[in-house]
Motif scaffolding. Sequence first.
Motif, PDB file in Angstrom:
ATOM      1  N   ARG A   1       0.955  -1.283   0.026  1.00 59.95           N
ATOM      2  CA  ARG A   1      -0.087   0.071  -0.099  1.00 59.95           C
ATOM      3  C   ARG A   1       0.635   1.174  -0.063  1.00 59.95           C
ATOM      4  NH1 ARG A   1      -5.108  -2.093   1.774  1.00 59.95           N
ATOM      5  NH2 ARG A   1      -4.995  -3.928   0.807  1.00 59.95           N
ATOM      6  N   ALA A   2       2.303   1.116  -0.197  1.00 57.53           N
ATOM      7  CA  ALA A   2       3.084   2.152  -0.186  1.00 57.53           C
ATOM      8  C   ALA A   2       4.227   2.097  -0.874  1.00 57.53           C
ATOM      9  CB  ALA A   2       3.407   2.776   1.328  1.00 57.53           C
ATOM     10  N   ALA A   3       4.838   3.173  -1.551  1.00 57.08           N
ATOM     11  CA  ALA A   3       6.214   2.880  -2.276  1.00 57.08           C
ATOM     12  C   ALA A   3       7.265   2.433  -1.091  1.00 57.08           C
ATOM     13  CB  ALA A   3       6.753   4.075  -2.663  1.00 57.08           C
ATOM     14  N   PRO A   4       8.626   1.714  -1.471  1.00 58.13           N
ATOM     15  CA  PRO A   4       8.974   1.735  -2.567  1.00 58.13           C
ATOM     16  C   PRO A   4       8.431   0.955  -3.805  1.00 58.13           C
ATOM     17  CG  PRO A   4      10.250   0.818  -1.599  1.00 58.13           C
ATOM     18  CD  PRO A   4       9.155   0.960  -0.454  1.00 58.13           C
ATOM     19  N   GLY A   5       8.374   1.099  -5.159  1.00 60.28           N
ATOM     20  CA  GLY A   5       7.785   0.196  -6.220  1.00 60.28           C
ATOM     21  C   GLY A   5       6.354   0.552  -6.249  1.00 60.28           C
ATOM     22  N   PRO A   6       5.856  -0.010  -7.394  1.00 62.21           N
ATOM     23  CA  PRO A   6       4.281   0.073  -7.401  1.00 62.21           C
ATOM     24  C   PRO A   6       3.535  -0.555  -6.266  1.00 62.21           C
ATOM     25  CG  PRO A   6       5.280  -0.902  -9.510  1.00 62.21           C
ATOM     26  CD  PRO A   6       6.445  -0.888  -8.341  1.00 62.21           C
ATOM     27  N   TYR A   7       2.633   0.355  -6.109  1.00 61.04           N
ATOM     28  CA  TYR A   7       1.746  -0.232  -4.798  1.00 61.04           C
ATOM     29  C   TYR A   7       0.065   0.234  -5.221  1.00 61.04           C
ATOM     30  CZ  TYR A   7       1.603   4.829  -3.605  1.00 61.04           C
ATOM     31  OH  TYR A   7       1.156   6.057  -3.562  1.00 61.04           O
ATOM     32  N   TRP A   8      -0.721  -0.479  -4.443  1.00 59.91           N
ATOM     33  CA  TRP A   8      -2.188  -0.286  -4.450  1.00 59.91           C
ATOM     34  C   TRP A   8      -2.531   1.162  -4.036  1.00 59.91           C
ATOM     35  CZ3 TRP A   8      -4.730  -2.981  -7.928  1.00 59.91           C
ATOM     36  CH2 TRP A   8      -4.343  -4.255  -8.352  1.00 59.91           C
ATOM     37  N   LEU A   9      -3.026   2.286  -4.979  1.00 63.04           N
ATOM     38  CA  LEU A   9      -3.341   3.433  -4.597  1.00 63.04           C
ATOM     39  C   LEU A   9      -4.966   3.070  -4.030  1.00 63.04           C
ATOM     40  CD1 LEU A   9      -3.019   6.366  -4.161  1.00 63.04           C
ATOM     41  CD2 LEU A   9      -3.910   6.707  -6.576  1.00 63.04           C
ATOM     42  N   ARG A  10      -5.579   2.422  -4.738  1.00 68.39           N
ATOM     43  CA  ARG A  10      -6.937   1.984  -4.774  1.00 68.39           C
ATOM     44  C   ARG A  10      -7.017   0.368  -4.729  1.00 68.39           C
ATOM     45  NH1 ARG A  10      -7.226   6.368  -2.983  1.00 68.39           N
ATOM     46  NH2 ARG A  10      -9.103   7.941  -2.947  1.00 68.39           N
ATOM     47  N   PRO A  11      -6.980  -0.589  -3.640  1.00 68.80           N
ATOM     48  CA  PRO A  11      -6.808  -1.967  -3.824  1.00 68.80           C
ATOM     49  C   PRO A  11      -8.115  -2.390  -4.447  1.00 68.80           C
ATOM     50  CG  PRO A  11      -7.135  -1.219  -1.500  1.00 68.80           C
ATOM     51  CD  PRO A  11      -6.949  -0.017  -2.217  1.00 68.80           C
ATOM     52  N   PRO A  12      -7.929  -3.620  -4.840  1.00 65.75           N
ATOM     53  CA  PRO A  12      -9.130  -4.353  -5.505  1.00 65.75           C
ATOM     54  C   PRO A  12     -10.215  -4.385  -4.417  1.00 65.75           C
ATOM     55  CG  PRO A  12      -7.120  -5.393  -6.191  1.00 65.75           C
ATOM     56  CD  PRO A  12      -6.899  -4.217  -5.022  1.00 65.75           C
TER      57      PRO A  12
END
Length: 177
Positions: free
Chosen positions: A130-141
């Motif tokens: 749910r946070a960086a580093p790297g791609p993360y879910w800004l809005r999770p499924p």
Amino acid sequence: MTTAAIYTQAEMMRALDESVGAARVPAAAMADLAEVIRAFLAVEARSGARVRLGGGLFDVVITSSVVEARCVVTVIDEVQSGCGPVIEDPENGWLYWLVPPGSCARWAWHRHAVCLGAPHTITLPSPSRRAAPGPYWLRPPAGDRLVPMAPLWDALAQFRPEPTPHAALAARLGINT
């Protein structure tokens, strides 16, 4: 961790079964089927999973991740009573909006976004990221909810997030513009 982000193997297999549609058309090749199963199991194991766009899963709309794009997230939050899945990629400065499968075929050219479907792939971050580093879910499924294509297109036209992803994606995909 919310229960919406946790999927059991049975739920994954049911989603896979439902994704082939009412006719239950078998995979074109066993390698394709194995690839999809491996992706679902990787997500269940909390590691990133590379999945093929299109089919019965989803397509992706790519935009920049600037303040104007955050305004679009807010609009879609209102439209859907909570925005469908969006991945933020801080390294590239992009948002990946997961939209219904087949959206790519219906997506009109947009000055501020690109829609991709099959045969392209995307790596989904772990459901717990749910946070960086790297791609993360800004809005999770959340269940089977995806971002609705028409309201997204309209909101992007209204807020115009820049820089646009067209040239960067073309370079990455080896497309001459």
